[in-house]
Each structure stands twice: as structure tokens, then as C-alpha cells.
Design an enzyme around this catalytic site. Structure first.
Site, short mmCIF file in Angstrom:
data_model
loop_
_atom_site.label_atom_id
_atom_site.label_comp_id
_atom_site.label_asym_id
_atom_site.label_seq_id
_atom_site.Cartn_x
_atom_site.Cartn_y
_atom_site.Cartn_z
N ASN A 253 17.29 3.73 -57.89
CA ASN A 253 18.17 2.79 -57.19
C ASN A 253 19.39 3.56 -56.69
O ASN A 253 20.27 3.92 -57.46
CB ASN A 253 18.59 1.68 -58.17
CG ASN A 253 19.61 0.73 -57.57
OD1 ASN A 253 19.85 0.74 -56.36
ND2 ASN A 253 20.21 -0.11 -58.41
N TRP A 254 19.41 3.80 -55.40
CA TRP A 254 20.50 4.60 -54.83
C TRP A 254 21.80 3.83 -54.69
O TRP A 254 22.83 4.43 -54.40
CB TRP A 254 20.08 5.14 -53.45
CG TRP A 254 19.05 6.21 -53.48
CD1 TRP A 254 18.40 6.72 -54.58
CD2 TRP A 254 18.52 6.92 -52.36
NE1 TRP A 254 17.52 7.69 -54.19
CE2 TRP A 254 17.58 7.84 -52.84
CE3 TRP A 254 18.78 6.86 -50.98
CZ2 TRP A 254 16.87 8.70 -51.99
CZ3 TRP A 254 18.08 7.71 -50.13
CH2 TRP A 254 17.13 8.62 -50.64
N LYS A 255 21.73 2.52 -54.78
CA LYS A 255 22.94 1.69 -54.60
C LYS A 255 23.58 2.02 -53.25
O LYS A 255 22.87 2.24 -52.28
CB LYS A 255 23.89 1.89 -55.78
CG LYS A 255 23.16 1.76 -57.12
CD LYS A 255 24.05 1.69 -58.31
CE LYS A 255 23.20 1.56 -59.56
NZ LYS A 255 23.97 1.28 -60.76
N HIS B 136 19.91 -7.68 -59.63
CA HIS B 136 20.59 -6.54 -60.26
C HIS B 136 21.96 -7.02 -60.76
O HIS B 136 22.59 -7.87 -60.14
CB HIS B 136 20.74 -5.40 -59.26
CG HIS B 136 21.21 -4.14 -59.90
ND1 HIS B 136 22.53 -3.92 -60.20
CD2 HIS B 136 20.54 -3.05 -60.34
CE1 HIS B 136 22.64 -2.74 -60.80
NE2 HIS B 136 21.45 -2.19 -60.90
N GLU C 180 24.71 -5.87 -60.53
CA GLU C 180 25.78 -5.72 -59.54
C GLU C 180 25.71 -6.84 -58.49
O GLU C 180 26.75 -7.25 -57.96
CB GLU C 180 25.71 -4.31 -58.91
CG GLU C 180 26.20 -3.28 -59.92
CD GLU C 180 25.63 -1.88 -59.75
OE1 GLU C 180 25.07 -1.58 -58.70
OE2 GLU C 180 25.75 -1.10 -60.71
N GLU D 153 17.95 -4.18 -68.01
CA GLU D 153 19.10 -3.29 -67.81
C GLU D 153 20.33 -3.88 -68.50
O GLU D 153 21.01 -4.73 -67.93
CB GLU D 153 19.40 -3.14 -66.32
CG GLU D 153 18.29 -2.54 -65.52
CD GLU D 153 18.81 -1.87 -64.26
OE1 GLU D 153 18.63 -0.66 -64.13
OE2 GLU D 153 19.45 -2.57 -63.44
N GLY E 66 25.46 2.91 -65.50
CA GLY E 66 26.48 3.78 -64.93
C GLY E 66 27.53 4.24 -65.92
O GLY E 66 28.56 4.78 -65.53
N SER F 91 21.60 4.26 -67.47
CA SER F 91 21.89 5.63 -67.89
C SER F 91 20.65 6.42 -68.29
O SER F 91 20.71 7.29 -69.18
CB SER F 91 22.94 5.65 -69.02
OG SER F 91 24.17 5.13 -68.54
N GLY G 15 19.55 4.84 -61.77
CA GLY G 15 20.61 4.86 -60.77
C GLY G 15 21.08 6.28 -60.50
O GLY G 15 20.47 7.03 -59.72
N GLY G 16 22.15 6.69 -61.17
CA GLY G 16 22.80 7.98 -60.92
C GLY G 16 21.83 9.16 -60.90
O GLY G 16 21.92 10.04 -60.05
P1 PGA Z 1 22.37 4.08 -63.89
O1 PGA Z 1 22.04 2.74 -63.04
O2 PGA Z 1 21.05 4.78 -64.13
O3 PGA Z 1 23.30 4.85 -63.04
O4 PGA Z 1 22.98 3.62 -65.18
C1 PGA Z 1 20.87 1.99 -63.27
C2 PGA Z 1 20.83 0.80 -62.36
O5 PGA Z 1 21.88 0.24 -62.04
O6 PGA Z 1 19.74 0.36 -61.93
#
Ligand code: PGA
Length: 267
Positions: A9-11, A95, A97, A180, A186, A226, A247-248
Site C-alpha cells: 500500500n503506497w498510500k 483502511h 486512514e 491492521e 506506520g 509495520s 505500507g512503508g
Molecule cells: P505500514 O502500513 O506497513 O507502514 O505500517 C500498513 C498499512 O497502512 O496498510
């Protein structure tokens, strides 16, 4: 037997040119990998470029959201049909977010979060995605405050139940659920693998309640929060965890490749 699935997930990251470079490198790096499915979720602006570069490779293209209606007067929204047209085959839904829980970014109290996502909008989006043959990736998870109050299982079960109830069990089998924990996203604070597996078991039990045992056995449940090359294998080895939402660590080809490889059945 569930095929492991690892999604990046590049956001809100990467331009069209950066997307092209990444997908070109990732396509070469993943050529010949079998036994695990993998994909990336670029921003909407890069979807078509990503799909173009990923053509004839194993890389699946994922949208970061999907609206449940359209075409029509829905300024700013993207429908399942347009996402398919751009080359996406999966879509993230709910998600944390988009549920309005941006980590440290302040969200004005009277907005209900920037996107006001709720379990009801998630259900509408899951149904719309399924209808368009776009695989929904339903994201669920508790906040730190909810965990500390002992509400984790109830919150996660409610999110899964409300998003999936009323759907045809045969359709539910195509849904992917990503557990999640909001406090792990993050933050570098990964959820302990035993605990992550336990909560993914709660997700599976809830799918069983909604759609029966056969469907619950087929639904893929991912862990997200994470995940990195150092912890992925321990998480992915657990019986109820069928891969990850990353994500990251998905922003660099080498890191993401290592996470994808950690999901290979031979590991
Ligand atoms: P993260 O994000 O791996 O940076 O914690 C995961 C996500 O939001 O899907």
C-alpha cells in the site's frame, strides 16, 4: 489451500515516473516467483501507468479505495468500473486512514475523519466491488485505546460482520480481509505474531458466522501494520495469516521483494 497474498500500500507516495521505474524493476525481480500472489496499490494518478508496466507479469494492481456508485454526479469519487478500466483487480476498503484515523495528523473533531468511512460505507463498497469483479480487501482493526479497554475482538468482529452481512456466501469467499491494528500502522510497533494470528482467527470465526465454514476456510486474511523484511516470515508462518498488507516497506523494491519472498510456502 489458500494462496498467500502480499500487497503493498503506497498510500500518498510516488509520481507517475517513479511508479514506472518501480514497476519495471519489481517486474524483473519477481519474474518466475510462484506460489504467492503479490500486488501494489499506487495512488489513483499512477494506477494506469502501473497496470501498463505490470502487463503480462504477476503483479496485481490494487486501488486504494472504491466508491459504490457511478457513473454520475459524484465529484472526486472513482467507481469500480473505472478502476477496472485503469487495470486494477483489487481495491482496499475501510483502511484505518480512510476511516478517519490518520496517525499523528490532526483531524478536526466535527468532520468525523476526513473521509467519514463507516462500517456501512464499507459494506456498500464491498458489494460494489464484488459486483464489478474487483476483489475487495476489507481492512479492519482496533485503536490503541480500544485494545487497552479489552475491546479488540468485539471491534474487529463488528467491523467484519457489518461489512459482510447480507452478501452471498459464494461472493464472500472472494473477499480478502486485512487485520491492521491501528496502533501498529506506520509506527514500527508490529503486533506480536501469536496475537496477530489470534485476532485473524477472530476474523475467520466472524466470516464463519456470516457466510459458513466453507467460505471461512477460503477467505484470505492478511496482517498489516509495520510488516518489514525482518518480521514478515514469523507473521506469515501462522495458520490464520495468509499474507500481508505492507505500507512503508513496500516503497522500496528490495524491501518489498523480501517481504513477498517471506510468504513463499517453502519458507
Ligand atoms: P505500514 O502500513 O506497513 O507502514 O505500517 C500498513 C498499512 O497502512 O496498510
Amino acid at each position: 489451500m489458500r494462496t498467500p497474498l502480499v500487497l503493498g500500500n503506497w498510500k500518498l507516495n510516488k509520481t507517475i515516473a517513479e511508479t514506472r521505474d518501480y514497476v519495471e524493476a519489481f517486474r524483473i525481480a519477481t519474474a518466475g516467483i510462484e506460489g504467492v500472489e503479490f500486488g501494489i496499490a499506487p495512488p489513483f494518478t499512477s494506477l494506469a501507468m502501473a497496470a501498463h508496466e505490470a502487463a503480462k507479469s504477476g503483479i496485481r494492481i490494487v486501488a486504494q479505495d472504491v466508491f459504490w456508485a457511478g457513473p454520475g454526479a459524484f465529484t472526486s469519487q472513482i467507481s469500480a468500473a473505472l478502476l477496472k478500466d485503469a487495470g486494477a483487480s483489487l481495491a482496499l476498503i475501510g483502511h484505518s486512514e480512510t476511516r478517519g484515523r490518520f496517525g499523528k495528523l490532526e483531524v478536526p473533531a466535527d468532520t468525523g475523519g476526513f473521509f467519514a468511512e463507516s462500517n456501512t460505507t464499507c459494506r456498500l463498497k464491498v458489494a460494489a466491488a464484488l459486483q464489478a469483479d474487483l476483489t475487495p480487501v476489507l481492512c479492519v482493526g482496533e485503536t490503541l485505546a480500544e485494545r487497552e479497554l479489552g475491546q479488540t475482538d468485539a471491534i474487529v468482529a463488528e467491523q467484519v460482520f457489518e461489512a459482510l452481512t447480507g452478501l452471498n456466501p459464494l461472493d464472500v469467499a472472494h473477499v480478502v480481509v486485512a487485520y491492521e491494528p491501528v496502533w501498529a500502522i506506520g509506527t514500527g510497533k508490529v503486533c506480536d505474531a501469536t496475537e496477530a494470528d489470534r485476532v485473524c482467527g477472530v476474523v475467520r470465526d466472524t466470516v464463519r458466522d456470516v457466510a459458513g465454514s466453507d467460505t471461512a476456510d477460503r477467505v484470505r486474511i492478511l496482517y498489516g501494520g509495520s510488516v518489514n523484511p525482518g518480521n514478515a516470515q514469523e507473521l506469515f508462518n501462522r495458520p490464520n495469516i495468509d499474507g500481508g498488507l505492507v505500507g512503508g516497506a513496500s516503497l522500496k523494491v528490495d524491501d518489498f521483494l523480501a517481504v513477498v519472498r517471506a510468504a513463499l510456502p517453502s519458507h
